[in-house]
Design a protein around this motif. Sequence first.
Motif, PDB file in Angstrom:
ATOM      1  N   LYS A 116     -50.153 -40.891  29.680  1.00 47.74           N
ATOM      2  CA  LYS A 116     -49.414 -41.422  30.822  1.00 47.74           C
ATOM      3  C   LYS A 116     -49.463 -40.409  31.953  1.00 47.74           C
ATOM      4  O   LYS A 116     -49.283 -39.207  31.743  1.00 47.74           O
ATOM      5  CB  LYS A 116     -47.961 -41.702  30.413  1.00 47.74           C
ATOM      6  CG  LYS A 116     -47.212 -42.537  31.442  1.00 47.74           C
ATOM      7  CD  LYS A 116     -45.728 -42.661  31.142  1.00 47.74           C
ATOM      8  CE  LYS A 116     -45.471 -43.801  30.185  1.00 47.74           C
ATOM      9  NZ  LYS A 116     -44.098 -44.331  30.335  1.00 47.74           N
ATOM     10  N   GLY A 117     -49.710 -40.885  33.154  1.00 48.79           N
ATOM     11  CA  GLY A 117     -49.748 -39.988  34.310  1.00 48.79           C
ATOM     12  C   GLY A 117     -51.146 -39.537  34.686  1.00 48.79           C
ATOM     13  O   GLY A 117     -51.339 -38.936  35.742  1.00 48.79           O
TER      14      GLY A 117
ATOM     15  N   CYS B 277     -50.462 -49.849  34.949  1.00 48.84           N
ATOM     16  CA  CYS B 277     -50.309 -48.533  35.575  1.00 48.84           C
ATOM     17  C   CYS B 277     -48.868 -48.039  35.503  1.00 48.84           C
ATOM     18  O   CYS B 277     -47.919 -48.816  35.410  1.00 48.84           O
ATOM     19  CB  CYS B 277     -50.742 -48.605  37.037  1.00 48.84           C
ATOM     20  SG  CYS B 277     -52.415 -49.215  37.229  1.00 48.84           S
ATOM     21  N   ASP B 278     -48.731 -46.721  35.582  1.00 52.40           N
ATOM     22  CA  ASP B 278     -47.408 -46.116  35.661  1.00 52.40           C
ATOM     23  C   ASP B 278     -46.941 -46.154  37.112  1.00 52.40           C
ATOM     24  O   ASP B 278     -45.840 -46.574  37.416  1.00 52.40           O
ATOM     25  CB  ASP B 278     -47.461 -44.677  35.135  1.00 52.40           C
ATOM     26  CG  ASP B 278     -46.088 -44.118  34.878  1.00 52.40           C
ATOM     27  OD1 ASP B 278     -45.875 -42.918  35.157  1.00 52.40           O
ATOM     28  OD2 ASP B 278     -45.217 -44.879  34.425  1.00 52.40           O
ATOM     29  N   THR B 279     -47.798 -45.675  38.009  1.00 46.58           N
ATOM     30  CA  THR B 279     -47.498 -45.756  39.438  1.00 46.58           C
ATOM     31  C   THR B 279     -48.730 -46.259  40.167  1.00 46.58           C
ATOM     32  O   THR B 279     -49.856 -45.937  39.793  1.00 46.58           O
ATOM     33  CB  THR B 279     -47.136 -44.370  40.042  1.00 46.58           C
ATOM     34  OG1 THR B 279     -48.245 -43.489  39.819  1.00 46.58           O
ATOM     35  CG2 THR B 279     -45.897 -43.782  39.424  1.00 46.58           C
ATOM     36  N   VAL B 280     -48.496 -47.060  41.179  1.00 50.82           N
ATOM     37  CA  VAL B 280     -49.596 -47.543  42.018  1.00 50.82           C
ATOM     38  C   VAL B 280     -49.407 -46.901  43.378  1.00 50.82           C
ATOM     39  O   VAL B 280     -48.370 -47.079  44.022  1.00 50.82           O
ATOM     40  CB  VAL B 280     -49.572 -49.080  42.140  1.00 50.82           C
ATOM     41  CG1 VAL B 280     -50.626 -49.550  43.130  1.00 50.82           C
ATOM     42  CG2 VAL B 280     -49.799 -49.721  40.780  1.00 50.82           C
TER      43      VAL B 280
ATOM     44  N   VAL C  31     -52.207 -43.742  35.023  1.00 57.71           N
ATOM     45  CA  VAL C  31     -52.210 -44.520  33.780  1.00 57.71           C
ATOM     46  C   VAL C  31     -50.796 -44.634  33.240  1.00 57.71           C
ATOM     47  O   VAL C  31     -50.016 -43.671  33.293  1.00 57.71           O
ATOM     48  CB  VAL C  31     -53.118 -43.847  32.729  1.00 57.71           C
ATOM     49  CG1 VAL C  31     -53.083 -44.628  31.427  1.00 57.71           C
ATOM     50  CG2 VAL C  31     -54.540 -43.743  33.248  1.00 57.71           C
ATOM     51  N   GLY C  32     -50.445 -45.804  32.733  1.00 54.73           N
ATOM     52  CA  GLY C  32     -49.125 -45.993  32.152  1.00 54.73           C
ATOM     53  C   GLY C  32     -49.179 -46.990  31.024  1.00 54.73           C
ATOM     54  O   GLY C  32     -50.267 -47.315  30.513  1.00 54.73           O
ATOM     55  N   ASP C  33     -48.022 -47.463  30.614  1.00 58.51           N
ATOM     56  CA  ASP C  33     -47.965 -48.477  29.572  1.00 58.51           C
ATOM     57  C   ASP C  33     -47.068 -49.637  29.993  1.00 58.51           C
ATOM     58  O   ASP C  33     -46.398 -50.262  29.168  1.00 58.51           O
ATOM     59  CB  ASP C  33     -47.489 -47.874  28.242  1.00 58.51           C
ATOM     60  CG  ASP C  33     -46.135 -47.209  28.355  1.00 58.51           C
ATOM     61  OD1 ASP C  33     -45.595 -47.125  29.505  1.00 58.51           O
ATOM     62  OD2 ASP C  33     -45.589 -46.769  27.339  1.00 58.51           O
ATOM     63  N   SER C  34     -47.087 -49.921  31.301  1.00 54.09           N
ATOM     64  CA  SER C  34     -46.248 -51.015  31.773  1.00 54.09           C
ATOM     65  C   SER C  34     -46.841 -52.352  31.319  1.00 54.09           C
ATOM     66  O   SER C  34     -48.039 -52.466  31.081  1.00 54.09           O
ATOM     67  CB  SER C  34     -46.141 -50.959  33.302  1.00 54.09           C
ATOM     68  OG  SER C  34     -47.422 -50.999  33.885  1.00 54.09           O
TER      69      SER C  34
ATOM     70  N   SER D 290     -50.264 -46.181  26.159  1.00 53.49           N
ATOM     71  CA  SER D 290     -50.645 -45.854  27.523  1.00 53.49           C
ATOM     72  C   SER D 290     -52.151 -45.997  27.694  1.00 53.49           C
ATOM     73  O   SER D 290     -52.932 -45.338  27.020  1.00 53.49           O
ATOM     74  CB  SER D 290     -50.194 -44.408  27.799  1.00 53.49           C
ATOM     75  OG  SER D 290     -50.636 -43.995  29.046  1.00 53.49           O
ATOM     76  N   HIS D 291     -52.577 -46.911  28.577  1.00 53.38           N
ATOM     77  CA  HIS D 291     -54.012 -47.096  28.805  1.00 53.38           C
ATOM     78  C   HIS D 291     -54.239 -47.825  30.118  1.00 53.38           C
ATOM     79  O   HIS D 291     -53.309 -48.408  30.688  1.00 53.38           O
ATOM     80  CB  HIS D 291     -54.654 -47.895  27.658  1.00 53.38           C
ATOM     81  CG  HIS D 291     -54.263 -49.340  27.646  1.00 53.38           C
ATOM     82  ND1 HIS D 291     -53.092 -49.801  27.084  1.00 53.38           N
ATOM     83  CD2 HIS D 291     -54.905 -50.445  28.123  1.00 53.38           C
ATOM     84  CE1 HIS D 291     -53.021 -51.112  27.220  1.00 53.38           C
ATOM     85  NE2 HIS D 291     -54.107 -51.538  27.840  1.00 53.38           N
ATOM     86  N   LEU D 292     -55.499 -47.768  30.577  1.00 48.86           N
ATOM     87  CA  LEU D 292     -55.873 -48.530  31.759  1.00 48.86           C
ATOM     88  C   LEU D 292     -56.650 -49.755  31.303  1.00 48.86           C
ATOM     89  O   LEU D 292     -57.624 -49.637  30.568  1.00 48.86           O
ATOM     90  CB  LEU D 292     -56.754 -47.680  32.691  1.00 48.86           C
ATOM     91  CG  LEU D 292     -57.449 -48.469  33.819  1.00 48.86           C
ATOM     92  CD1 LEU D 292     -56.444 -48.988  34.825  1.00 48.86           C
ATOM     93  CD2 LEU D 292     -58.492 -47.601  34.521  1.00 48.86           C
TER      94      LEU D 292
END
Lengths: 208, 326
Positions: free
Chosen positions: B235-236, B275-278, B295-298, B304-306
Amino acid sequence: MRRAEGLRLGRLEIGGGFLLLAALLFYFDEQCLLPRALAACALHELGHLAAIRALGGRVERMVLGAAGAEIRLRGSCALSYGGEILAAAAGPAVNLALAWLLGGWFPVFAGMSLALGLFNLLPVYPLDGGRILYHALAALRDEGTAARACRRLTAGLSLVTAAAGTAVLWRSGRNFTLLLVGGWLLLGALRGRKRLAKRRRNGYNGAS
Amino acid sequence: MRKRVRTRGGGAAHRPKGNRRAELGRRERQRLLQLGFCLAVFLAVLVGRGVFPGQMVQVGEQAAAVLGRSVDFKGAFERLGEAIGRQRPVSEAVGEFCVTVFGISAVEEPDPALSGAVSQGEARFLSAGPSGYEAACRRLWLEPEAGTPAAVEEGQAEPEQPEEETVLPVGAVVEQVPYEGEALPEDATMDRLSIGTLQWTVPVQGTKSSDFGYREHPVEGGVKFHYGVDIAADKGTAIAAFAAGTVAFTGESTTYGKYFQLDHGNGITTLYAHCDTVEVSEADTVALGQQVATVGDSGLTTGSHLHFELCVAGTRTDPAWYFAQG
């Protein structure tokens, strides 16, 4: 009067094995092929029935089992060897004709029909091809020779198919279609053995 | 004179009439019960496929997925029918049918999760076995390449040039991939499409955790078509823009989490999800390799992946092939 082997609907009898097989196939049928397959089989059987009728035979009943459909004739209206060959050939003939006529418009159904017709022409006993071979040999030689030859050919081809199916499954790790076909042929062969061993009885088995 | 005592039937066993009827009745009842059971099973499956106990459903789905996905019966029958319709040689068509349906082939097929055959370029990975392919991909992507996120942060990403002697127009099929699985959705293809002379970079370094194509959905279960490729990363981790372009849209959903799409012109778009942040907004212009998100796990994820999709002229194609080329 033979007792019923399944659900009776007039002269049609639906056995438990057939129901279970149909349930299994329906459960796994994700591409909705089963209705078309059943239609192809029904037309195949109708071909047999029409030919039998035209040749003077009379049908006592048709039994649907796990190993396919079986048409039992009334003993009093026996067909000659030639007649039996024609009647047996009628089923695949309908399938092939339908495939040829509908190829362009209904390719999936036509393909199924063709596959069914060609499969039934395999020289393995309960299948139409096996029947044609048996009656041809019986007419040319005698029933004993015919029965022997058919038994050997049937056993041989069924085992080869099952073996090939096992090999394919082993190699690919997942395709068991050929193995299922081989198993089905063996099942039919075992059931049909009794018939081959006895005197010629009037019966057809159209593979479905 | 003794009266002859008549015995019934002449056989050894002499059963009274009543008993024999009862025995036949029992056998009949047994048969009826068996038949009734079979009928019940048939109706149950007909009416609702979900009548089997849970474990059987799983096994059934696995078996169905295994065979159904590897053999497209409908397509095989269709080709057979079309062959007759067009008056093509039947023996050839039947031969093809048998090869397709019965799986008789000379080439050993690799990991069943990969649908269909793979291109020549990837064949060398396959000779090492399924794990070889994964390992090779990892090796490819983890090696220091032009346009790594670290370089991106400094704004000095070097573009990767796909080495091609002739560049096909955008959308043209570079390589047709023979595919023998479940029918593809209309907006996806297994074929390799050209992206012309567009300079691009790998958006994030990581391990490929899920391929393009049909797969068992990790969260929802069931076989679904995966329109992109999943790259696992912490993540991140910075996500670089695949190529220069503009931000078509950004959004958030329960499935895709925080997502956005870049438009690179000529009908080429890329989508980034979970994404974690856009870090960009709609209508922003982005440069090749510019950090656009992390990259995040939203959304609906197991980690956590893209989730990266590449769309050429409205058709989704496998991004992993491009990464392997680069």
